[in-house]
Design a protein around this motif. Sequence first.
Motif, PDB file in Angstrom:
ATOM      1  N   PHE A   1       0.988  -1.206  -0.092  1.00 34.29           N
ATOM      2  CA  PHE A   1      -0.067  -0.022   0.070  1.00 34.29           C
ATOM      3  C   PHE A   1       0.875   1.384   0.134  1.00 34.29           C
ATOM      4  O   PHE A   1       0.748   2.230  -0.720  1.00 34.29           O
TER       5      PHE A   1
ATOM      6  N   CYS B   1       0.246   3.462  -3.490  1.00 32.57           N
ATOM      7  CA  CYS B   1      -0.624   4.688  -3.059  1.00 32.57           C
ATOM      8  C   CYS B   1      -0.124   5.943  -3.937  1.00 32.57           C
ATOM      9  O   CYS B   1       1.071   6.277  -3.429  1.00 32.57           O
TER      10      CYS B   1
ATOM     11  N   LYS C   1      -1.281   8.892  -3.528  1.00 33.80           N
ATOM     12  CA  LYS C   1      -1.426  10.091  -2.676  1.00 33.80           C
ATOM     13  C   LYS C   1      -2.287  10.936  -3.515  1.00 33.80           C
ATOM     14  O   LYS C   1      -2.221  12.198  -3.180  1.00 33.80           O
ATOM     15  N   CYS C   2      -3.285  10.382  -4.510  1.00 39.01           N
ATOM     16  CA  CYS C   2      -4.027  11.372  -5.163  1.00 39.01           C
ATOM     17  C   CYS C   2      -5.294  12.199  -4.448  1.00 39.01           C
ATOM     18  O   CYS C   2      -5.626  13.168  -4.811  1.00 39.01           O
ATOM     19  N   GLY C   3      -5.709  11.333  -3.494  1.00 39.33           N
ATOM     20  CA  GLY C   3      -6.780  12.130  -2.731  1.00 39.33           C
ATOM     21  C   GLY C   3      -8.290  11.752  -3.166  1.00 39.33           C
ATOM     22  O   GLY C   3      -9.034  12.198  -2.604  1.00 39.33           O
ATOM     23  N   LEU C   4      -8.062  11.037  -4.197  1.00 39.27           N
ATOM     24  CA  LEU C   4      -9.493  10.784  -4.743  1.00 39.27           C
ATOM     25  C   LEU C   4     -10.418   9.950  -3.762  1.00 39.27           C
ATOM     26  O   LEU C   4     -11.592  10.281  -3.759  1.00 39.27           O
ATOM     27  N   CYS C   5      -9.927   9.049  -3.083  1.00 40.28           N
ATOM     28  CA  CYS C   5     -10.629   8.472  -1.843  1.00 40.28           C
ATOM     29  C   CYS C   5     -11.182   9.389  -1.019  1.00 40.28           C
ATOM     30  O   CYS C   5     -12.341   9.271  -0.511  1.00 40.28           O
TER      31      CYS C   5
ATOM     32  N   PRO D   1      -3.838   7.666   2.689  1.00 40.83           N
ATOM     33  CA  PRO D   1      -5.135   7.869   3.334  1.00 40.83           C
ATOM     34  C   PRO D   1      -5.404   7.001   4.571  1.00 40.83           C
ATOM     35  O   PRO D   1      -4.933   5.856   4.729  1.00 40.83           O
TER      36      PRO D   1
ATOM     37  N   CYS E   1     -10.492   4.398  -6.872  1.00 45.58           N
ATOM     38  CA  CYS E   1      -8.802   4.221  -6.332  1.00 45.58           C
ATOM     39  C   CYS E   1      -8.129   4.079  -7.710  1.00 45.58           C
ATOM     40  O   CYS E   1      -8.424   2.680  -8.504  1.00 45.58           O
ATOM     41  N   PRO E   2      -7.295   4.896  -8.438  1.00 41.59           N
ATOM     42  CA  PRO E   2      -6.780   4.514  -9.477  1.00 41.59           C
ATOM     43  C   PRO E   2      -5.555   3.288  -9.770  1.00 41.59           C
ATOM     44  O   PRO E   2      -5.184   2.941 -10.869  1.00 41.59           O
ATOM     45  N   THR E   3      -5.003   3.114  -8.616  1.00 39.72           N
ATOM     46  CA  THR E   3      -3.939   2.355  -8.574  1.00 39.72           C
ATOM     47  C   THR E   3      -4.285   0.775  -8.059  1.00 39.72           C
ATOM     48  O   THR E   3      -3.427   0.189  -7.885  1.00 39.72           O
TER      49      THR E   3
ATOM     50  N   VAL F   1      -4.761   0.152  -5.098  1.00 37.09           N
ATOM     51  CA  VAL F   1      -4.357  -0.239  -3.703  1.00 37.09           C
ATOM     52  C   VAL F   1      -5.442  -0.549  -2.617  1.00 37.09           C
ATOM     53  O   VAL F   1      -5.451  -1.076  -1.656  1.00 37.09           O
ATOM     54  N   LEU F   2      -6.377   0.323  -2.957  1.00 33.55           N
ATOM     55  CA  LEU F   2      -7.599  -0.150  -2.287  1.00 33.55           C
ATOM     56  C   LEU F   2      -8.403  -0.859  -3.692  1.00 33.55           C
ATOM     57  O   LEU F   2      -9.031  -0.492  -4.726  1.00 33.55           O
TER      58      LEU F   2
END
Length: 270
Positions: free
Chosen positions: A59, A63, A65-69, A92, A114-116, A118-119
């Motif tokens: 994770f 991550c 760290k885009c903050g979309l979540c 997050p 989540c674009p990656t 990791v979620l």
Amino acid sequence: MDKEKKTIKRREFFKGSIAATAALTIFGASTFVLDRKAAEAMPREDFLRPPGAIDEENFLYGCIKCGLCVQICPVQAISLAGAGEGLGFGTPYIEPRLQPCDFSCDALQCVEVCPTAVLDFKPFKKVGANAVEKAAAQPGVDLSQVNPFEVQKVAMKEAVQMGKAHVNKNTCLAHQEEGFRGTPRGSDFKGVHRSPGKNEISASPLRDRTFDREICDLCITECPIGEKAIVQKLSRSGKLVPHVMDGCTGCGVCQMVCPTQQPSIIVEPF
Ligand code: SF4
Ligand code: SF4
Ligand code: SF4
């Protein structure tokens, strides 16, 4: 409470710090390594990653760290960690005593966005699809009465595994055979709560709710998962006390609503 004041300040300072996050992303890999060392060196306390988080090591690497979540959560349960929080700067987390995930979005939107990955939404998608298939295959089922979206939502929610709640018998009111009357966290508390059984846009400030219970059971009645997660049980000494089940998702709603000064039920992250 000192810790709460400290964490609220920290939260306010870093919450929504998308610009800081973007800058950090540009600084790149060396920062990741430093963050990771800091994360490993510091205690995680009761912080939770959002639903669907993959293992902590991957994770922290994955991550971006885009903050979309953070942005999509309707109850603002997710914050981005600040420097020295022990979680990796900009990643997050959820601090359930202040604002848990109460599944207000109804569809694990932080995971979906989540674009990656990791979620990771894949396992939830599978669980949801299986549940719909199973519901439709029940003998004698009237398919017109099955709402696949509802079936899917419940199954996905129940599949969340952020952690597991633990009761502190020494402070839990039920274990002292005490009740609770009033507003659990006081009139200044900012957290919001979606009552079980209410629709997804119904989250309201916890400070507006009052309870009157002969024996405290708020953690049980306010749990969004219900009896798969927590039940009232007769203890060996004949007291009606909360008992956490294997279906606990670790959402932390119980931790927020618990009225004792320090929460008597705490989620330990997985
Ligand atoms: S959406 Fe995914 S990649 Fe972006 S901050 Fe949240 S967990 Fe990290
Ligand atoms: S809400 Fe807190 S005090 Fe009340 S029964 Fe649950 S753990 Fe005990
Ligand atoms: S007992 Fe219920 S409210 Fe508490 S963490 Fe588990 S699922 Fe959430």
